[in-house]
Scaffold this motif. Structure first.
Motif, short mmCIF file in Angstrom:
data_model
loop_
_atom_site.label_atom_id
_atom_site.label_comp_id
_atom_site.label_asym_id
_atom_site.label_seq_id
_atom_site.Cartn_x
_atom_site.Cartn_y
_atom_site.Cartn_z
N THR A 48 0.85 -1.19 0.00
CA THR A 48 0.00 0.00 0.00
C THR A 48 0.88 1.23 0.00
O THR A 48 2.11 1.15 0.11
CB THR A 48 -0.95 -0.01 1.22
N THR A 49 0.24 2.39 -0.13
CA THR A 49 0.94 3.67 -0.09
C THR A 49 -0.10 4.74 0.24
O THR A 49 -1.25 4.43 0.58
CB THR A 49 1.65 3.96 -1.42
N HIS A 50 0.27 6.00 0.11
CA HIS A 50 -0.65 7.10 0.36
C HIS A 50 -1.86 6.97 -0.58
O HIS A 50 -1.72 6.60 -1.75
CB HIS A 50 0.06 8.43 0.13
N TRP A 51 -3.04 7.29 -0.06
CA TRP A 51 -4.26 7.10 -0.86
C TRP A 51 -4.20 7.83 -2.19
O TRP A 51 -4.76 7.36 -3.19
CB TRP A 51 -5.49 7.58 -0.07
N ALA A 52 -3.52 8.98 -2.24
CA ALA A 52 -3.45 9.75 -3.48
C ALA A 52 -2.50 9.13 -4.50
O ALA A 52 -2.49 9.54 -5.67
CB ALA A 52 -3.02 11.18 -3.18
N SER A 53 -1.71 8.15 -4.07
CA SER A 53 -0.71 7.55 -4.97
C SER A 53 -0.99 6.08 -5.26
O SER A 53 -0.17 5.42 -5.91
CB SER A 53 0.69 7.69 -4.36
N LEU A 54 -2.12 5.57 -4.79
CA LEU A 54 -2.42 4.15 -4.99
C LEU A 54 -2.49 3.77 -6.47
O LEU A 54 -1.90 2.77 -6.90
CB LEU A 54 -3.75 3.80 -4.31
N ALA A 55 -3.21 4.58 -7.24
CA ALA A 55 -3.35 4.27 -8.67
C ALA A 55 -2.01 4.33 -9.39
O ALA A 55 -1.71 3.49 -10.23
CB ALA A 55 -4.36 5.24 -9.32
N ALA A 56 -1.21 5.33 -9.03
CA ALA A 56 0.10 5.47 -9.67
C ALA A 56 1.01 4.30 -9.32
O ALA A 56 1.76 3.80 -10.17
CB ALA A 56 0.75 6.78 -9.25
N LEU A 57 0.94 3.84 -8.07
CA LEU A 57 1.78 2.71 -7.67
C LEU A 57 1.40 1.47 -8.46
O LEU A 57 2.27 0.74 -8.96
CB LEU A 57 1.62 2.46 -6.17
N GLN A 58 0.09 1.23 -8.62
CA GLN A 58 -0.36 0.07 -9.37
C GLN A 58 0.01 0.18 -10.85
O GLN A 58 0.40 -0.81 -11.49
CB GLN A 58 -1.87 -0.11 -9.23
N GLU A 59 -0.10 1.39 -11.38
CA GLU A 59 0.23 1.62 -12.80
C GLU A 59 1.71 1.39 -13.08
O GLU A 59 2.08 0.76 -14.08
CB GLU A 59 -0.17 3.03 -13.20
N HIS A 60 2.56 1.91 -12.20
CA HIS A 60 4.00 1.81 -12.44
C HIS A 60 4.54 0.42 -12.15
O HIS A 60 5.53 -0.01 -12.76
CB HIS A 60 4.75 2.83 -11.58
N TYR A 61 3.90 -0.29 -11.22
CA TYR A 61 4.39 -1.62 -10.85
C TYR A 61 3.22 -2.60 -10.92
O TYR A 61 2.66 -3.00 -9.91
CB TYR A 61 5.01 -1.58 -9.44
N PRO A 62 2.84 -2.97 -12.14
CA PRO A 62 1.62 -3.78 -12.34
C PRO A 62 1.68 -5.16 -11.69
O PRO A 62 0.62 -5.78 -11.48
CB PRO A 62 1.53 -3.89 -13.87
N ARG A 63 2.86 -5.64 -11.35
CA ARG A 63 2.96 -6.95 -10.71
C ARG A 63 2.72 -6.87 -9.21
O ARG A 63 2.62 -7.90 -8.54
CB ARG A 63 4.33 -7.57 -10.99
N ALA A 64 2.62 -5.66 -8.68
CA ALA A 64 2.32 -5.48 -7.26
C ALA A 64 0.82 -5.64 -7.01
O ALA A 64 0.00 -5.36 -7.89
CB ALA A 64 2.78 -4.10 -6.79
N ARG A 65 0.46 -6.09 -5.83
CA ARG A 65 -0.95 -6.22 -5.45
C ARG A 65 -1.28 -5.07 -4.50
O ARG A 65 -1.17 -5.20 -3.27
CB ARG A 65 -1.18 -7.58 -4.79
N VAL A 66 -1.64 -3.94 -5.05
CA VAL A 66 -1.83 -2.72 -4.28
C VAL A 66 -3.18 -2.74 -3.57
O VAL A 66 -4.21 -2.97 -4.20
CB VAL A 66 -1.72 -1.47 -5.19
N LEU A 67 -3.17 -2.51 -2.27
CA LEU A 67 -4.38 -2.52 -1.45
C LEU A 67 -4.70 -1.10 -0.98
O LEU A 67 -3.79 -0.33 -0.65
CB LEU A 67 -4.20 -3.42 -0.23
N ASP A 68 -6.00 -0.79 -0.96
CA ASP A 68 -6.40 0.48 -0.38
C ASP A 68 -7.00 0.23 1.01
O ASP A 68 -7.14 -0.91 1.45
CB ASP A 68 -7.39 1.22 -1.28
#
Length: 338
Positions: free
Chosen positions: A145-165
């Motif tokens: 996870t990361t800051h709520w405002a950067s969740l989409a960017a984190l998932q976009e840049h690292y598509p193999r990550a399982r980003v949780l909100d």
């Protein structure tokens, strides 16, 4: 801190606390956010002040770094070799626009993070520090996870990550990531709890005047922080005495004498301030201590009961089941304590 001294002695006997020096290395990146760095650093500094042998090291790929808030850091340590027992923490930073991020990551930083992980060190990030972990490939196939405002960017840049909100922090194997800004304190307290148990962690949180917030199915509060929002000094004194004698057999008369009240006055004041009787509060302290001892698979339920001050293991089992709805053995299994 006499109350804490008793805490420390009790759980040291259980082998919960580690006594060998441990290093906590903070990777200070350009445009670091001050609270992302200061929050976790304060947690481990407080742990060191309260007896744990932590040594904090602030390192960077260059000796001077300017924070996102304009405060500069100087005389930072170089990216020295990491030992397996070291904990690496990557505070968040101001990333800027997509265009400004091109070439942002110095190769030495990415190489250092990969080496640290490959060498066996646990690694944690605060807020946008997760992007550094992503660049190092440490988020691939992991929940994060990361800051709520950067969740989409984190998932976009690292598509193999399982980003949780909607998560304060997420741990997946040896990589822990946390949400925005102040959640770094929650994450640091969680890491501290894994090493030293909830008893010590609650004392650190109280020292810092913060609450312990946990994720998932974990209890959201600690008995050492609950029931302390009142302003009755005699009841606070009684609570401190009970905490300092968790495993002892304490009579109401002894407790009342300690705070210079009659038994009747103490019982009434205690109930008004906390909603519990002194006996109920003492029992909850013992049950919380039991959760720490249950981390040791070498202890039987009978031994846990004895270490927590229960003369009769059957009484401990009944009290645990009445409080939590299942026997202590089942709780140990459900929460993977063993």
């Amino acid at each position: 801190m006499p109350v804490f001294d008793s805490f420390l002695t009790t759980i040291q006997h259980a082998g919960v606390l580690k006594t060998r020096e441990q290093r906590v290395l903070f990777l200070v990146l350009p445009q670091v956010n001050l609270l992302d760095l200061a929050g976790p650093a304060q947690v481990f500094d407080a742990a060191a002040r309260l007896g744990m042998p932590y040594r904090l090291i602030f390192c960077a790929h260059r000796p001077e770094v300017c924070s996102a808030q304009g405060l500069s850091f100087a005389h930072l340590q170089p990216l020295e070799p990491i030992q397996p027992d070291d904990l690496v923490i990557v505070p968040g930073l101001k990333l800027g626009s997509e265009k400004s991020r091109r070439g942002f990551w110095d190769p030495s930083i990415i190489h250092w993070l990969r080496q640290a992980y490959d060498g066996g060190s646990p690694i944690a990030s605060v807020c946008t520090g997760a992007f550094a972990l992503g660049e190092a490939g440490l988020l691939d196939g992991r929940r994060c996870t990361t800051h709520w405002a950067s969740l989409a960017a984190l998932q976009e840049h690292y598509p193999r990550a399982r980003v949780l909100d909607s998560a304060l922090f997420v741990q997946d194997r040896r990589v822990t990531t946390s949400a925005g800004i102040a959640s770094g304190i929650d994450m640091a307290l969680s890491l501290l709890e894994q090493r030293h148990g909830p008893l010590f962690t609650a004392q650190v949180a109280r020292y810092l005047v913060v609450y312990v917030r946990r994720n998932g199915s974990q209890s959201q509060d600690s008995i050492y922080l609950q029931y302390r929002t009142h302003l009755d000094p005699a009841v606070h004194q009684a609570q401190d005495y009970l905490i300092n004698h968790i495993t002892g057999s304490i009579s109401l008369q002894t407790l009342a004498d300690t705070v210079h009240l009659s038994v009747r006055s103490l019982t009434r004041s205690f109930k008004e301030a906390t909603g519990l009787t002194p006996v109920q509060y003492h029992q909850r302290l013992q049950l919380e201590l039991a959760t720490t001892f249950l981390h040791d698979p070498g202890l039987s339920i009978e031994e846990v009961a004895h270490k927590c001050g229960f003369e009769d293991a059957r009484h401990f089992r009944r009290l645990w089941q009445r409080t939590f709805g299942v026997p202590p053995s089942v709780s140990r299994s459900i929460h993977n304590i063993s």
